[in-house]
Scaffold this active site. Structure first.
Site, PDB file in Angstrom:
ATOM      1  N   SER A  73       3.098 -24.001 -51.995  1.00 19.18           N
ATOM      2  CA  SER A  73       4.489 -24.439 -51.968  1.00 19.18           C
ATOM      3  C   SER A  73       5.013 -24.820 -53.354  1.00 19.18           C
ATOM      4  O   SER A  73       6.218 -24.800 -53.588  1.00 19.18           O
ATOM      5  CB  SER A  73       4.638 -25.650 -51.025  1.00 19.18           C
ATOM      6  OG  SER A  73       4.290 -25.294 -49.703  1.00 19.18           O
ATOM      7  N   TRP A 102      -2.333 -14.334 -49.976  1.00 20.48           N
ATOM      8  CA  TRP A 102      -1.519 -14.322 -48.764  1.00 20.48           C
ATOM      9  C   TRP A 102      -0.260 -13.493 -48.977  1.00 20.48           C
ATOM     10  O   TRP A 102       0.843 -13.890 -48.578  1.00 20.48           O
ATOM     11  CB  TRP A 102      -1.165 -15.743 -48.299  1.00 20.48           C
ATOM     12  CG  TRP A 102      -2.345 -16.504 -47.809  1.00 20.48           C
ATOM     13  CD1 TRP A 102      -2.946 -17.568 -48.405  1.00 20.48           C
ATOM     14  CD2 TRP A 102      -3.105 -16.241 -46.619  1.00 20.48           C
ATOM     15  NE1 TRP A 102      -4.033 -17.979 -47.674  1.00 20.48           N
ATOM     16  CE2 TRP A 102      -4.159 -17.182 -46.567  1.00 20.48           C
ATOM     17  CE3 TRP A 102      -3.000 -15.285 -45.596  1.00 20.48           C
ATOM     18  CZ2 TRP A 102      -5.095 -17.203 -45.540  1.00 20.48           C
ATOM     19  CZ3 TRP A 102      -3.936 -15.315 -44.569  1.00 20.48           C
ATOM     20  CH2 TRP A 102      -4.960 -16.263 -44.559  1.00 20.48           C
ATOM     21  N   ILE A 103      -0.428 -12.354 -49.622  1.00 23.82           N
ATOM     22  CA  ILE A 103       0.704 -11.486 -49.906  1.00 23.82           C
ATOM     23  C   ILE A 103       0.930 -10.525 -48.741  1.00 23.82           C
ATOM     24  O   ILE A 103       0.073  -9.693 -48.430  1.00 23.82           O
ATOM     25  CB  ILE A 103       0.490 -10.709 -51.221  1.00 23.82           C
ATOM     26  CG1 ILE A 103       0.211 -11.683 -52.371  1.00 23.82           C
ATOM     27  CG2 ILE A 103       1.686  -9.817 -51.519  1.00 23.82           C
ATOM     28  CD1 ILE A 103       1.254 -12.775 -52.549  1.00 23.82           C
ATOM     29  N   GLN A 109       3.415 -22.862 -21.002  1.00 24.64           N
ATOM     30  CA  GLN A 109       3.093 -23.834 -19.949  1.00 24.64           C
ATOM     31  C   GLN A 109       3.611 -23.369 -18.586  1.00 24.64           C
ATOM     32  O   GLN A 109       2.903 -23.462 -17.569  1.00 24.64           O
ATOM     33  CB  GLN A 109       3.700 -25.195 -20.315  1.00 24.64           C
ATOM     34  CG  GLN A 109       3.167 -26.351 -19.483  1.00 24.64           C
ATOM     35  CD  GLN A 109       1.713 -26.680 -19.811  1.00 24.64           C
ATOM     36  OE1 GLN A 109       1.236 -26.354 -20.899  1.00 24.64           O
ATOM     37  NE2 GLN A 109       1.018 -27.312 -18.886  1.00 24.64           N
ATOM     38  N   ILE A 110       4.825 -22.851 -18.564  1.00 28.78           N
ATOM     39  CA  ILE A 110       5.413 -22.413 -17.302  1.00 28.78           C
ATOM     40  C   ILE A 110       4.697 -21.180 -16.759  1.00 28.78           C
ATOM     41  O   ILE A 110       4.565 -21.000 -15.540  1.00 28.78           O
ATOM     42  CB  ILE A 110       6.924 -22.154 -17.485  1.00 28.78           C
ATOM     43  CG1 ILE A 110       7.651 -23.495 -17.682  1.00 28.78           C
ATOM     44  CG2 ILE A 110       7.510 -21.402 -16.300  1.00 28.78           C
ATOM     45  CD1 ILE A 110       9.110 -23.372 -18.074  1.00 28.78           C
ATOM     46  N   GLU A 124      -0.006 -18.241 -54.916  1.00 30.58           N
ATOM     47  CA  GLU A 124      -1.294 -18.172 -55.616  1.00 30.58           C
ATOM     48  C   GLU A 124      -2.305 -19.096 -54.951  1.00 30.58           C
ATOM     49  O   GLU A 124      -1.934 -20.006 -54.202  1.00 30.58           O
ATOM     50  CB  GLU A 124      -1.113 -18.555 -57.083  1.00 30.58           C
ATOM     51  CG  GLU A 124      -0.230 -17.584 -57.848  1.00 30.58           C
ATOM     52  CD  GLU A 124      -0.290 -17.805 -59.352  1.00 30.58           C
ATOM     53  OE1 GLU A 124      -1.026 -18.714 -59.808  1.00 30.58           O
ATOM     54  OE2 GLU A 124       0.405 -17.058 -60.075  1.00 30.58           O
ATOM     55  N   GLU A 173       7.559 -18.688 -46.731  1.00 32.23           N
ATOM     56  CA  GLU A 173       8.874 -18.868 -47.356  1.00 32.23           C
ATOM     57  C   GLU A 173       9.308 -20.331 -47.352  1.00 32.23           C
ATOM     58  O   GLU A 173      10.484 -20.648 -47.175  1.00 32.23           O
ATOM     59  CB  GLU A 173       9.918 -17.961 -46.701  1.00 32.23           C
ATOM     60  CG  GLU A 173       9.682 -16.490 -47.002  1.00 32.23           C
ATOM     61  CD  GLU A 173      10.789 -15.591 -46.526  1.00 32.23           C
ATOM     62  OE1 GLU A 173      11.963 -15.970 -46.702  1.00 32.23           O
ATOM     63  OE2 GLU A 173      10.484 -14.518 -45.985  1.00 32.23           O
ATOM     64  N   ALA A 190       5.178 -10.849 -54.270  1.00 32.63           N
ATOM     65  CA  ALA A 190       3.936 -11.519 -54.674  1.00 32.63           C
ATOM     66  C   ALA A 190       4.242 -12.804 -55.429  1.00 32.63           C
ATOM     67  O   ALA A 190       4.425 -12.789 -56.655  1.00 32.63           O
ATOM     68  CB  ALA A 190       3.092 -10.575 -55.521  1.00 32.63           C
TER      69      ALA A 190
END
Length: 383
Positions: free
Chosen positions: A135, A159-160, A337-338, A130, A364, A127
């Site tokens: 970042s 976003w934990i 795409q392929i 915040e 991260e 955790a």
């Protein structure tokens, strides 16, 4: 069969090669019919399965004989799991990241948790992020105030990963003044009164995510990991280990995309000939292979440096994460795409890879943050 020639590179020892081959066989036998409809249940099930298989022993140090984490093993495990099943990779990665501070800095009593996480009997979480500071890790607001033999936590994390299903959280909070020197790290069991799952969050690739609220959450002083004011250093040390593994997961996704693409261009015919015979398609395949090998070289260089005693590998780990995740995004986009319309068919392998890879360029340390780390470290090397 996926290309394994990279295992012959001098970065690896025989034990690493044996690990990769054994895990690949285990994945083929155990991860074929993993259901993802209930993400929480799937993650708990995968943690238990990985524990039963013995793979989570690599995610944290042995509390009875603490040593160093083997980053090459962590990377090989993540690459292999990601190639087979993205949620299995997520489950393994969060066990390591969530307990990384305990492996590196925990007391004997705190490391007792590792018996359960390594066995797959407890789910861990990290955790750090915040709402106001993503970042900018040093700019956190969650406060931990000392009151006698306790700390009282008030604030939020968001976003934990594993939020809402974790049994223990490594929580970073402010115990001092502004900046990095005022941050400390704590071990907070999920059942602690005052720790609330305020909101469950959904992302493009289904993972258990949550916003956590700490409302007069009281923990004992023995929950402090390391010393007061060491939290930022602890977080960076953990990320130095696990950032390379994010690159490895990206490699796994990219390799799977290339495998699916090769199967497609061999079997599919266009204008009376295999799709592979088109020079443009050959060009795409060549670029995919080149990107994968270049990313693998950066990834396993970083892992090898850490395992052989480099004290800090922030620059090398940042290079690996930045390049591998960016290039994997390109590789998977070419695969979509392929594959044409089948590439965006919901529930298809290539479509799921397309959703899985995007988050790796954010968590991260977002790609732009990795560029800052690389630039500053490069400047310092030449000064």
């Amino acid at each position: 069969m996926a290309d394994r020639s990279f295992l012959d590179w001098p970065f690896f020892e025989s034990r690493h090669r044996e690990l990769a081959v054994a895990l690949d066989g285990w994945c083929a036998a155990h991860l074929v019919d993993v259901g993802h409809s209930d993400v929480d249940a799937a993650c708990r099930s995968l943690v238990a399965l990985l524990g039963e298989g013995g793979w989570l022993r690599h995610s944290a140090v042995d509390p009875d004989a603490p040593g160093a984490l083997d980053v090459r093993s962590l990377c090989l495990i993540r690459e292999t799991l990601a190639r087979h099943d993205g949620l299995a990779d997520f489950a393994f990665a969060m066990q390591g990241l969530g307990t990384g501070a305990l492996s590196l800095f925990g007391t004997d009593a705190q490391r007792d948790w590792l018996r359960r996480t390594r066995a797959g009997e407890a789910v861990s979480a990290f955790a750090l992020t915040e709402p106001r500071s993503g970042s900018d890790v040093a700019n956190m607001d969650l406060a931990a105030v000392r009151e006698g033999e306790s700390y009282v936590l008030n604030g939020e994390k968001t976003w934990i990963s594993n939020g809402g299903i974790a049994d223990l959280y490594t929580v970073f909070a402010r115990t001092g003044g502004p900046g990095a020197k005022g941050v400390s790290a704590f071990l907070v069991p999920a059942a602690t009164p005052g720790l609330v799952v305020a909101e469950r969050l959904e992302a493009v690739a289904p993972h258990p995510l949550a916003r956590l609220a700490f409302r007069d959450c009281r923990i004992p002083t023995t929950a402090l990991i390391g010393e007061e004011g060491q939290g930022f250093r602890i977080a960076m040390a953990v990320l130095d280990v696990f950032r390379s593994t994010v690159a490895a997961a990206a490699l796994g996704f990219a390799r799977r995309a290339l495998d699916e693409t090769l199967a497609r261009v061999r079997a599919r015919e266009l204008f009376g000939a295999p799709l592979f015979d088109l020079q443009m398609v050959q060009g795409h395949v060549a670029e995919m292979a080149l990107d994968i090998d270049a990313a693998a070289l950066l990834t396993y260089r970083a892992a090898w440096l850490k395992d052989t005693g480099a004290p800090r590998i922030s620059r090398e780990a940042a290079m690996a994460k930045l390049y591998a995740t960016d290039r994997a995004q390109d590789v998977i986009d070419k695969a979509v795409q392929i594959h044409g319309a089948d590439g965006v068919r919901k529930g298809g392998i290539v479509e799921s890879l397309y959703r899985e890879i995007r988050a790796l360029r954010i968590y991260e340390g977002a790609s732009d943050v990795q560029k800052v780390i690389i630039a500053r470290a490069t400047r310092d090397l030449s000064s």
